[in-house]
Design a protein around this motif. Structure first.
Motif, PDB file in Angstrom:
ATOM      1  N   ASN A 121       0.835  -1.201   0.000  1.00 49.64           N
ATOM      2  CA  ASN A 121       0.000   0.000   0.000  1.00 49.64           C
ATOM      3  C   ASN A 121       0.868   1.248   0.000  1.00 49.64           C
ATOM      4  OD1 ASN A 121       0.887   0.350   2.652  1.00 49.64           O
ATOM      5  ND2 ASN A 121      -1.019  -0.401   3.574  1.00 49.64           N
ATOM      6  N   ASP A 122       0.232   2.422   0.025  1.00 52.28           N
ATOM      7  CA  ASP A 122       1.000   3.666  -0.081  1.00 52.28           C
ATOM      8  C   ASP A 122       1.769   4.003   1.195  1.00 52.28           C
ATOM      9  OD1 ASP A 122      -1.143   4.336   1.497  1.00 52.28           O
ATOM     10  OD2 ASP A 122      -1.920   5.910   0.171  1.00 52.28           O
ATOM     11  N   LYS A 123       1.578   3.209   2.256  1.00 52.27           N
ATOM     12  CA  LYS A 123       2.371   3.363   3.479  1.00 52.27           C
ATOM     13  C   LYS A 123       3.579   2.421   3.485  1.00 52.27           C
ATOM     14  CE  LYS A 123      -1.531   4.736   6.431  1.00 52.27           C
ATOM     15  NZ  LYS A 123      -2.564   4.688   5.378  1.00 52.27           N
ATOM     16  N   GLY A 124       3.750   1.645   2.413  1.00 49.55           N
ATOM     17  CA  GLY A 124       4.863   0.714   2.326  1.00 49.55           C
ATOM     18  C   GLY A 124       4.601  -0.606   3.016  1.00 49.55           C
ATOM     19  N   GLN A 125       3.355  -0.888   3.403  1.00 50.65           N
ATOM     20  CA  GLN A 125       3.009  -2.147   4.066  1.00 50.65           C
ATOM     21  C   GLN A 125       2.684  -3.215   3.023  1.00 50.65           C
ATOM     22  OE1 GLN A 125      -0.253  -0.289   6.264  1.00 50.65           O
ATOM     23  NE2 GLN A 125       0.815  -0.752   8.204  1.00 50.65           N
ATOM     24  N   LYS A 126       3.208  -4.418   3.236  1.00 47.40           N
ATOM     25  CA  LYS A 126       2.933  -5.500   2.306  1.00 47.40           C
ATOM     26  C   LYS A 126       1.511  -6.000   2.489  1.00 47.40           C
ATOM     27  CE  LYS A 126       4.787  -9.794   0.428  1.00 47.40           C
ATOM     28  NZ  LYS A 126       5.879 -10.792   0.475  1.00 47.40           N
TER      29      LYS A 126
END
Length: 250
Positions: A121-126
């Motif tokens: 996602n745009d928070k860098g979470q897989k």
């Protein structure tokens, strides 16, 4: 008086396989001849008494504005293999959309498996918990939650390539094989600017150096490809090549 006024055209001929590589789009091409010599000195003032010659090295350097896949194969000593295979997709952002009540994105290619798909996602979470059907990714039950309109980054996945895909191996124990090199340019009368002769250099056996660099930059522009050959002595002769001066008859 005459001048050499144009860059070489080049043929590389593999006499074992019959394969021919040719280019007429070189930006520059050079033949460098270096004589190995040792000075003989003696007497008062250690004056130069003579020269002892031990050999002659000939190197050919070519710079082409066109990308030539077969040049890379020659430098690596490899054959080009053609057939279907598997490749990696590059990172791309997608917007999650509502498709029949499902939160979904549609990929450009069809992944070979869901396990090869990496989504963030745009928070860098897989993102996990998605399902794959063809080239469609269902994110309805994904973790973390993906809402309609969210941006997601598909960083990679593996996909099948078509049967026309070409491949060259990088093998650390295999090196370039010999080819005949033929280079041709023109001799021009400087007063009339008319072509008077073709100058054709033929070297019976050359070896690719195997050294090359692939350069790219963020500005879209043509990148040149460099290719270097070393002339080697044939087993049966001391003659490594010839220069032919061919009259141009109009």
């Amino acid at each position: 008086m005459a001048v050499v006024a144009d860059v070489f055209d080049v043929l590389l001929i593999d006499e074992n396989t019959g394969e021919v590589i040719a280019t007429t789009t070189l930006q520059d091409a050079n033949i460098e001849v270096q004589v190995q010599e040792n000075e003989v000195r003696g007497g008062k003032g250690n004056e130069l008494l003579g020269l002892l010659h031990s050999g002659r090295d000939i190197n050919i350097s070519l710079t082409d504005v066109n990308f030539r896949y077969e040049w890379i194969a020659k430098q690596l000593g490899q054959d080009i293999k053609t057939g279907a295979g598997v490749a990696y997709a590059m990172p791309k952002w997608y917007v999650a959309k509502d498709e029949g009540g499902k939160t979904q994105i549609v990929l450009d290619q069809t992944p070979t498996s869901a396990s090869s798909v990496a989504i963030y996602n745009d928070k860098g979470q897989k993102i996990t918990g998605f399902t794959l059907t063809g080239n469609k990714i269902d994110l309805t039950s994904a973790t973390p939650i993906v809402a309609i309109g969210d941006d997601v980054e598909v960083r990679t996945y593996q996909y099948a390539t078509p049967a026309e895909t070409q491949e060259i191996e990088f093998n650390s124990k295999v090196f370039g094989k010999g080819v005949k090199a033929v280079l041709e340019t023109v001799e021009v009368d400087e007063e009339s600017e008319q072509v008077t002769h073709k100058l054709q250099y033929e070297f019976f056996k050359t070896l690719p150096s195997g050294n090359f660099t692939v350069n790219t930059n963020s500005e879209r522009s043509a990148q040149t490809q460099e290719f270097t050959l070393r002339v080697v002595k044939p087993r049966e002769s001391d003659v490594v090549g010839v220069l032919k001066r061919i009259p141009v008859v109009e």
